[in-house]
Design a protein around this motif. Structure first.
Motif, PDB file in Angstrom:
ATOM      1  N   TYR A 168     -51.657 -29.321 -12.717  1.00 17.12           N
ATOM      2  CA  TYR A 168     -52.783 -29.653 -13.332  1.00 17.12           C
ATOM      3  C   TYR A 168     -54.072 -29.407 -13.049  1.00 17.12           C
ATOM      4  O   TYR A 168     -55.169 -29.360 -13.428  1.00 17.12           O
ATOM      5  N   PHE A 169     -54.271 -28.709 -11.220  1.00 14.51           N
ATOM      6  CA  PHE A 169     -55.241 -28.444 -10.740  1.00 14.51           C
ATOM      7  C   PHE A 169     -55.657 -27.014 -10.881  1.00 14.51           C
ATOM      8  O   PHE A 169     -56.498 -26.616 -11.829  1.00 14.51           O
ATOM      9  N   PHE A 170     -54.466 -26.176 -11.525  1.00 13.12           N
ATOM     10  CA  PHE A 170     -54.487 -24.844 -12.082  1.00 13.12           C
ATOM     11  C   PHE A 170     -55.059 -24.648 -13.216  1.00 13.12           C
ATOM     12  O   PHE A 170     -55.631 -23.876 -14.271  1.00 13.12           O
ATOM     13  N   LEU A 171     -54.588 -26.026 -14.537  1.00 12.11           N
ATOM     14  CA  LEU A 171     -54.724 -25.500 -15.591  1.00 12.11           C
ATOM     15  C   LEU A 171     -56.373 -25.856 -15.702  1.00 12.11           C
ATOM     16  O   LEU A 171     -57.234 -25.527 -16.667  1.00 12.11           O
ATOM     17  N   LYS A 172     -56.437 -26.634 -14.917  1.00 15.37           N
ATOM     18  CA  LYS A 172     -57.912 -27.345 -15.073  1.00 15.37           C
ATOM     19  C   LYS A 172     -59.302 -26.129 -14.804  1.00 15.37           C
ATOM     20  O   LYS A 172     -60.419 -25.586 -14.628  1.00 15.37           O
ATOM     21  N   GLU A 173     -58.179 -25.860 -13.396  1.00 10.99           N
ATOM     22  CA  GLU A 173     -59.636 -24.107 -12.689  1.00 10.99           C
ATOM     23  C   GLU A 173     -59.484 -23.431 -14.136  1.00 10.99           C
ATOM     24  O   GLU A 173     -60.226 -23.210 -14.527  1.00 10.99           O
ATOM     25  N   TRP A 174     -58.687 -23.052 -14.552  1.00 15.92           N
ATOM     26  CA  TRP A 174     -58.709 -21.916 -15.945  1.00 15.92           C
ATOM     27  C   TRP A 174     -58.985 -22.500 -17.410  1.00 15.92           C
ATOM     28  O   TRP A 174     -60.152 -21.629 -17.490  1.00 15.92           O
ATOM     29  N   THR A 175     -59.314 -23.878 -17.946  1.00 15.63           N
ATOM     30  CA  THR A 175     -60.257 -24.303 -18.849  1.00 15.63           C
ATOM     31  C   THR A 175     -61.541 -24.163 -18.228  1.00 15.63           C
ATOM     32  O   THR A 175     -62.668 -23.699 -18.730  1.00 15.63           O
ATOM     33  N   ARG A 176     -61.967 -24.405 -16.593  1.00 14.19           N
ATOM     34  CA  ARG A 176     -63.264 -24.502 -16.386  1.00 14.19           C
ATOM     35  C   ARG A 176     -64.020 -22.854 -16.302  1.00 14.19           C
ATOM     36  O   ARG A 176     -65.428 -22.397 -16.847  1.00 14.19           O
ATOM     37  N   ASN A 177     -62.998 -21.908 -15.930  1.00 11.09           N
ATOM     38  CA  ASN A 177     -63.858 -20.806 -15.705  1.00 11.09           C
ATOM     39  C   ASN A 177     -63.541 -19.986 -17.160  1.00 11.09           C
ATOM     40  O   ASN A 177     -64.454 -19.439 -17.370  1.00 11.09           O
ATOM     41  N   GLU A 178     -62.094 -20.795 -18.076  1.00  5.22           N
ATOM     42  CA  GLU A 178     -62.463 -20.085 -19.349  1.00  5.22           C
ATOM     43  C   GLU A 178     -64.151 -20.391 -19.713  1.00  5.22           C
ATOM     44  O   GLU A 178     -64.341 -19.806 -20.919  1.00  5.22           O
ATOM     45  N   LEU A 179     -64.801 -22.215 -19.850  1.00  2.00           N
ATOM     46  CA  LEU A 179     -65.631 -22.443 -20.271  1.00  2.00           C
ATOM     47  C   LEU A 179     -66.838 -21.564 -19.737  1.00  2.00           C
ATOM     48  O   LEU A 179     -67.858 -21.053 -20.223  1.00  2.00           O
ATOM     49  N   VAL A 180     -67.008 -21.418 -18.133  1.00  2.00           N
ATOM     50  CA  VAL A 180     -67.645 -20.398 -17.604  1.00  2.00           C
ATOM     51  C   VAL A 180     -67.937 -18.808 -18.222  1.00  2.00           C
ATOM     52  O   VAL A 180     -69.188 -18.406 -18.031  1.00  2.00           O
ATOM     53  N   ARG A 181     -66.954 -18.567 -18.467  1.00  2.00           N
ATOM     54  CA  ARG A 181     -66.573 -17.524 -19.214  1.00  2.00           C
ATOM     55  C   ARG A 181     -67.267 -17.385 -20.514  1.00  2.00           C
ATOM     56  O   ARG A 181     -67.913 -15.714 -21.059  1.00  2.00           O
ATOM     57  N   ASN A 182     -66.984 -18.171 -21.624  1.00  2.00           N
ATOM     58  CA  ASN A 182     -67.529 -18.033 -22.755  1.00  2.00           C
ATOM     59  C   ASN A 182     -69.139 -18.423 -22.743  1.00  2.00           C
ATOM     60  O   ASN A 182     -70.127 -18.153 -23.371  1.00  2.00           O
ATOM     61  N   GLN A 183     -69.563 -19.148 -21.805  1.00  5.25           N
ATOM     62  CA  GLN A 183     -71.390 -19.493 -21.449  1.00  5.25           C
ATOM     63  C   GLN A 183     -71.468 -18.509 -20.725  1.00  5.25           C
ATOM     64  O   GLN A 183     -72.358 -17.677 -20.871  1.00  5.25           O
ATOM     65  N   LEU A 184     -71.299 -17.736 -20.034  1.00  8.17           N
ATOM     66  CA  LEU A 184     -71.963 -16.193 -19.104  1.00  8.17           C
ATOM     67  C   LEU A 184     -72.016 -14.961 -20.534  1.00  8.17           C
ATOM     68  O   LEU A 184     -72.860 -14.188 -21.168  1.00  8.17           O
ATOM     69  N   GLU A 185     -70.471 -14.348 -21.074  1.00  5.66           N
ATOM     70  CA  GLU A 185     -70.884 -13.329 -22.311  1.00  5.66           C
ATOM     71  C   GLU A 185     -72.583 -14.167 -23.634  1.00  5.66           C
ATOM     72  O   GLU A 185     -72.121 -13.507 -24.028  1.00  5.66           O
ATOM     73  N   ALA A 186     -71.930 -15.809 -24.076  1.00  4.47           N
ATOM     74  CA  ALA A 186     -72.502 -16.067 -24.655  1.00  4.47           C
ATOM     75  C   ALA A 186     -74.214 -15.714 -24.099  1.00  4.47           C
ATOM     76  O   ALA A 186     -75.449 -15.357 -25.395  1.00  4.47           O
ATOM     77  N   TYR A 187     -74.394 -16.571 -22.570  1.00  6.85           N
ATOM     78  CA  TYR A 187     -76.009 -16.078 -22.526  1.00  6.85           C
ATOM     79  C   TYR A 187     -76.321 -14.127 -22.381  1.00  6.85           C
ATOM     80  O   TYR A 187     -76.954 -14.181 -21.781  1.00  6.85           O
ATOM     81  N   GLN A 188     -75.239 -13.607 -21.785  1.00 11.03           N
ATOM     82  CA  GLN A 188     -75.326 -12.075 -21.682  1.00 11.03           C
ATOM     83  C   GLN A 188     -75.864 -11.925 -22.926  1.00 11.03           C
ATOM     84  O   GLN A 188     -76.810 -10.124 -22.925  1.00 11.03           O
ATOM     85  N   LEU A 189     -75.090 -11.921 -24.411  1.00  9.35           N
ATOM     86  CA  LEU A 189     -75.939 -11.371 -25.594  1.00  9.35           C
ATOM     87  C   LEU A 189     -76.527 -12.210 -26.432  1.00  9.35           C
ATOM     88  O   LEU A 189     -77.129 -11.109 -26.846  1.00  9.35           O
ATOM     89  N   SER A 190     -76.799 -13.262 -26.231  1.00  2.00           N
ATOM     90  CA  SER A 190     -77.865 -13.266 -25.899  1.00  2.00           C
ATOM     91  C   SER A 190     -79.440 -13.087 -25.303  1.00  2.00           C
ATOM     92  O   SER A 190     -80.617 -12.339 -26.131  1.00  2.00           O
ATOM     93  N   THR A 191     -79.122 -11.982 -23.825  1.00  2.00           N
ATOM     94  CA  THR A 191     -80.051 -11.754 -23.515  1.00  2.00           C
ATOM     95  C   THR A 191     -80.202 -10.273 -23.541  1.00  2.00           C
ATOM     96  O   THR A 191     -81.170  -9.855 -23.950  1.00  2.00           O
ATOM     97  N   GLU A 192     -79.297  -9.427 -24.371  1.00  2.00           N
ATOM     98  CA  GLU A 192     -78.795  -7.980 -23.970  1.00  2.00           C
ATOM     99  C   GLU A 192     -80.124  -8.205 -25.982  1.00  2.00           C
ATOM    100  O   GLU A 192     -80.813  -7.387 -26.335  1.00  2.00           O
TER     101      GLU A 192
END
Length: 382
Positions: A168-192
């Motif tokens: 449960y813990f590592f599945l939640k961590e993986w999901t959270r990291n994926e969400l953060v990674r997607n947000q970061l990619e979207a933010y970087q794309l918008s900035t670029e």
């Protein structure tokens, strides 16, 4: 907002359903039937009894919940902070043993292991020898074996709960990291995209700067040539190097040095005094690009006043995989928080970028004290 609430409600309902299932599974796995046959003066007496911890299942369930939620909300997070894998495993194992032994002592003390198969048959005298006493000892032996089997079953249940908490813990961590990674990619794309819309063709820009550099050298204006060279290096860093997820810390420091030098050209020598302290050797340390420049630009923009003496102290310290950046500048009445501008990056954008790049691994403090505007940023580089 409704979507977030619905998500939490569904998660709570899933947890409730899970623990209800655990409760009934616990009862079924820890219940067993014991048959006792006693030969009393040629008369065979047979009795059956259900051996169960059912009255104490709620207590065991509480210990299982402590193990599960203690793991996901405390133990695993604490263990991950340790550099040593063995230290993390030792912490998790210690917590498991503590909970299991607490359940063993408290629940085991409530169970009557001396007569696990119920009261003796009527008219049976345990003090007598013969076949009656032999049969009792024999059945007591099997009852003890049943009790040992129950303890092994309990151990299996606790190990299963621990395993589920890991998943449960590592599945939640993986999901959270994926969400953060997607947000970061979207933010970087918008900035670029915004940057590409506003930038001049880089080849044209660098060719122009090189021509100006050559003209300044021909005229013997070394100061101007040096300024153009630094500006060219800064632009190259901004356009090319800053597209990477991280850059060597020494490159970021060199960029800050050039930025400070060019900003000082706008003022007289006695109007601003800048001190920039940084480690001579940064090793293999890397950092997300362009993190510190907004604070430096803000210090020059709001911390320097024409005709007055101003001071800016900038420092970078790296110790034990932790970076500390400080920027202290004179505070004037006109000073204000960094604002979002077309040509700059505001404080909220800096905070947002830090949240995406270093979630839970940074601490930004901004304060005013004794006529000074103080920025302190701490980042875990691991």
């Amino acid at each position: 907002m409704r979507r977030i609430k619905a998500k939490h409600i569904i998660e709570i309902l899933i947890h409730l359903a899970f623990w209800i299932g655990v409760y009934y599974t616990l009862n079924s796995l820890t219940s067993s039937t014991i048959k006792v046959r006693v030969n009393h003066n040629g008369k065979i007496i047979e009795r059956s009894a259900v051996d169960t911890i059912f009255p104490y299942s709620r207590l065991t369930l509480a210990f299982l919940a402590m193990l599960f939620y203690g793991n996901i909300f405390w133990i695993f997070k604490k263990a991950l902070r340790y550099k040593s894998l063995l230290a993390g495993i030792a912490i998790a194992a210690g917590w498991f043993i503590l909970i299991f032994m607490a359940n063993y002592i408290l629940v085991g003390a409530k169970l009557n292991h001396n007569q696990p198969f119920g009261p003796l048959p009527p008219g049976f005298d345990q003090s007598k020898g013969g076949s009656d006493h032999f049969m009792l000892n024999r059945n007591a032996f099997f009852a003890m074996g049943n009790w040992v089997h129950m303890q092994l079953t309990m151990l299996l249940i606790f190990l299963t709960a621990a395993g589920l908490s890991v998943a449960y813990f590592f599945l939640k961590e993986w999901t959270r990291n994926e969400l953060v990674r997607n947000q970061l990619e979207a933010y970087q794309l918008s900035t670029e995209i915004k940057f590409l819309k506003s930038q001049i063709n880089p080849h044209f820009l660098f060719n122009t700067l090189n021509n100006l550099f050559s003209m300044a050298q021909e005229k013997g204006n070394d100061e101007l040539a040096d300024g153009i060279s630094k500006l060219s290096g800064m632009m190259r860093y901004m356009i090319y190097d800053s597209n990477a997820g991280s850059v060597p810390l020494n490159k970021e420091i060199a960029y800050l040095e050039d930025c400070i030098t060019l900003n000082k050209l706008r003022y007289a020598d006695d109007e601003v005094k800048v001190i920039f302290d940084y480690p001579a050797q940064t090793g293999n340390a890397t950092i997300a690009p362009m993190l510190f420049i907004p604070f430096v630009e803000n210090a020059f923009k709001h911390g320097v006043s024409i005709g007055q003496t101003s001071g800016i102290d900038i420092a970078i310290l790296v110790s034990d995989h932790r970076l500390i950046f400080t920027c202290v500048n004179t505070k004037y009445n006109a000073i204000k928080k960094m604002e979002d501008e077309k040509s700059g990056i505001g404080l909220e954008n800096v905070k947002r970028r830090l949240d995406l790049l270093y979630p839970g691994k940074h601490n930004l403090q901004i304060s005013e004290d004794d006529g000074k505007y103080i920025v302190k940023l701490e980042i875990d580089l691991i």
